[in-house]
Design an enzyme around this catalytic site. Structure first.
Site, PDB file in Angstrom:
ATOM      1  N   LYS A  11      18.795  -1.397  12.857  1.00 21.99           N
ATOM      2  CA  LYS A  11      18.418  -1.463  11.443  1.00 21.99           C
ATOM      3  C   LYS A  11      16.929  -1.182  11.209  1.00 21.99           C
ATOM      4  CE  LYS A  11      22.214  -4.543  10.300  1.00 21.99           C
ATOM      5  NZ  LYS A  11      22.651  -5.696   9.488  1.00 21.99           N
ATOM      6  N   TYR A  51      28.283  -0.315   2.862  1.00 25.08           N
ATOM      7  CA  TYR A  51      28.450  -1.773   2.770  1.00 25.08           C
ATOM      8  C   TYR A  51      29.306  -2.176   1.567  1.00 25.08           C
ATOM      9  CZ  TYR A  51      25.290  -2.845   6.631  1.00 25.08           C
ATOM     10  OH  TYR A  51      24.720  -2.979   7.886  1.00 25.08           O
ATOM     11  N   PHE A  59      24.247 -11.141  -1.755  1.00 22.64           N
ATOM     12  CA  PHE A  59      23.212 -10.453  -0.974  1.00 22.64           C
ATOM     13  C   PHE A  59      23.364  -8.929  -0.971  1.00 22.64           C
ATOM     14  CE2 PHE A  59      26.524 -11.763   2.099  1.00 22.64           C
ATOM     15  CZ  PHE A  59      26.858 -10.531   2.675  1.00 22.64           C
ATOM     16  N   THR A  93      25.633 -13.276  13.380  1.00 22.82           N
ATOM     17  CA  THR A  93      24.965 -12.581  12.266  1.00 22.82           C
ATOM     18  C   THR A  93      23.623 -13.241  11.931  1.00 22.82           C
ATOM     19  OG1 THR A  93      27.151 -12.140  11.349  1.00 22.82           O
ATOM     20  CG2 THR A  93      25.287 -11.790   9.876  1.00 22.82           C
ATOM     21  N   ARG A 104      20.385 -10.069  18.874  1.00 26.30           N
ATOM     22  CA  ARG A 104      19.864 -10.665  17.636  1.00 26.30           C
ATOM     23  C   ARG A 104      18.943 -11.850  17.923  1.00 26.30           C
ATOM     24  NH1 ARG A 104      25.436  -9.852  14.230  1.00 26.30           N
ATOM     25  NH2 ARG A 104      24.838  -7.947  13.153  1.00 26.30           N
ATOM     26  N   ASN A 114      18.779  -8.367  10.719  1.00 22.21           N
ATOM     27  CA  ASN A 114      19.312  -8.921  11.974  1.00 22.21           C
ATOM     28  C   ASN A 114      19.426  -7.875  13.093  1.00 22.21           C
ATOM     29  OD1 ASN A 114      21.483  -7.587  10.947  1.00 22.21           O
ATOM     30  ND2 ASN A 114      22.901  -9.309  10.964  1.00 22.21           N
ATOM     31  N   HIS A 117      23.665  -3.592  13.705  1.00 19.90           N
ATOM     32  CA  HIS A 117      25.004  -3.706  13.121  1.00 19.90           C
ATOM     33  C   HIS A 117      26.016  -3.333  14.196  1.00 19.90           C
ATOM     34  CE1 HIS A 117      28.438  -3.082  10.455  1.00 19.90           C
ATOM     35  NE2 HIS A 117      28.657  -1.972  11.144  1.00 19.90           N
ATOM     36  N   GLU A 128      33.477   3.830  10.334  1.00 22.88           N
ATOM     37  CA  GLU A 128      32.008   3.876  10.355  1.00 22.88           C
ATOM     38  C   GLU A 128      31.493   5.022  11.224  1.00 22.88           C
ATOM     39  OE1 GLU A 128      31.585  -0.932   9.582  1.00 22.88           O
ATOM     40  OE2 GLU A 128      30.929  -0.142  11.511  1.00 22.88           O
TER      41      GLU A 128
HETATM   42  P1  CMP Z   1      25.975  -6.457   9.473  1.00 26.06           P
HETATM   43  O1  CMP Z   1      26.586  -6.729  10.794  1.00 26.06           O
HETATM   44  O2  CMP Z   1      25.266  -5.175   9.280  1.00 26.06           O
HETATM   45  O3  CMP Z   1      27.113  -6.576   8.332  1.00 26.06           O
HETATM   46  C1  CMP Z   1      26.850  -6.990   7.013  1.00 26.06           C
HETATM   47  C2  CMP Z   1      25.439  -7.433   6.831  1.00 26.06           C
HETATM   48  O4  CMP Z   1      25.211  -8.201   5.680  1.00 26.06           O
HETATM   49  C3  CMP Z   1      25.062  -8.365   7.967  1.00 26.06           C
HETATM   50  O5  CMP Z   1      24.943  -7.646   9.153  1.00 26.06           O
HETATM   51  C4  CMP Z   1      23.794  -8.987   7.441  1.00 26.06           C
HETATM   52  O6  CMP Z   1      22.662  -8.166   7.671  1.00 26.06           O
HETATM   53  C5  CMP Z   1      24.086  -9.026   5.950  1.00 26.06           C
HETATM   54  N1  CMP Z   1      24.407 -10.394   5.545  1.00 26.06           N
HETATM   55  C6  CMP Z   1      25.505 -11.088   5.858  1.00 26.06           C
HETATM   56  N2  CMP Z   1      25.451 -12.336   5.313  1.00 26.06           N
HETATM   57  C7  CMP Z   1      24.273 -12.384   4.634  1.00 26.06           C
HETATM   58  C8  CMP Z   1      23.618 -13.395   3.862  1.00 26.06           C
HETATM   59  N3  CMP Z   1      24.179 -14.577   3.686  1.00 26.06           N
HETATM   60  N4  CMP Z   1      22.418 -13.088   3.324  1.00 26.06           N
HETATM   61  C9  CMP Z   1      21.865 -11.877   3.508  1.00 26.06           C
HETATM   62  N5  CMP Z   1      22.436 -10.887   4.230  1.00 26.06           N
HETATM   63  C10 CMP Z   1      23.611 -11.140   4.783  1.00 26.06           C
END
Ligand code: CMP
Length: 139
Positions: A11, A51, A59, A93, A104, A114, A117, A128
């Site tokens: 990311k 997304y 979020f 996550t 992570r 984070n 992905h 994807e």
């Molecule tokens: P990713 O694995 O890319 O898939 C969805 C993304 O949404 C996740 O990683 C996080 O970066 C983001 N995400 C998930 N939950 C939250 C949250 N509670 N607040 C902010 N971002 C979130």
């Protein structure tokens, strides 16, 4: 080859911090074959589509903004049971809940930022991968 591939992305903030090399080294050492890789930048619309499953979440707007804020590294990884294996390598996550040794835990700074992905199912791994790589780029 459903079951043997996953889609992964480094990311924007992790790219900006210079973590591409260390993250790729961990992926390599864990036995994944990087079958496709590119540096690219998601446009806002593309981030919205990628997304879209999270559209109803609070979020979502911030996530779209963040994911289109700078270059990402997109890749297709091959390994037996790739989706699960990669999710275990990257960790929870929320980096605060991620186990020691996970990507992570080492490189993420927040739930949003984070570091990486990873697809959450074989079906999404294919969707994807198709989103980022055309058939002629896949070998
Ligand atoms: P990713 O694995 O890319 O898939 C969805 C993304 O949404 C996740 O990683 C996080 O970066 C983001 N995400 C998930 N939950 C939250 C949250 N509670 N607040 C902010 N971002 C979130």
């Amino acid at each position: 080859m459903a079951g043997n591939i996953t889609f992964a992305m480094i990311k924007p903030y992790a790219v900006k911090q210079g973590f591409i090399g260390p993250i790729l080294a961990i992926i390599n050492e864990a036995g994944f074959r990087i079958s496709c890789i590119k540096s690219t930048k998601l446009g806002r619309k593309e981030a919205e589509i990628f997304y879209s499953i999270h559209k109803s979440k609070l979020f979502y707007e911030d996530l779209v903004e963040f994911m289109s804020s700078g270059p990402v590294i997109a890749m297709i990884l091959e390994k037996e049971n790739a989706v699960e294996e990669f999710r275990s390598l990257i960790g929870h996550t929320d980096p605060a809940k991620a186990k020691d040794g996970t990507i992570r835990k080492k490189y993420a700074t927040s739930v949003q930022s984070n570091a990486v992905h990873g697809s959450d199912s074989d079906e999404n791994a294919l969707i994807e991968s198709d989103f980022f790589f055309s058939k002629k780029d896949r070998y």
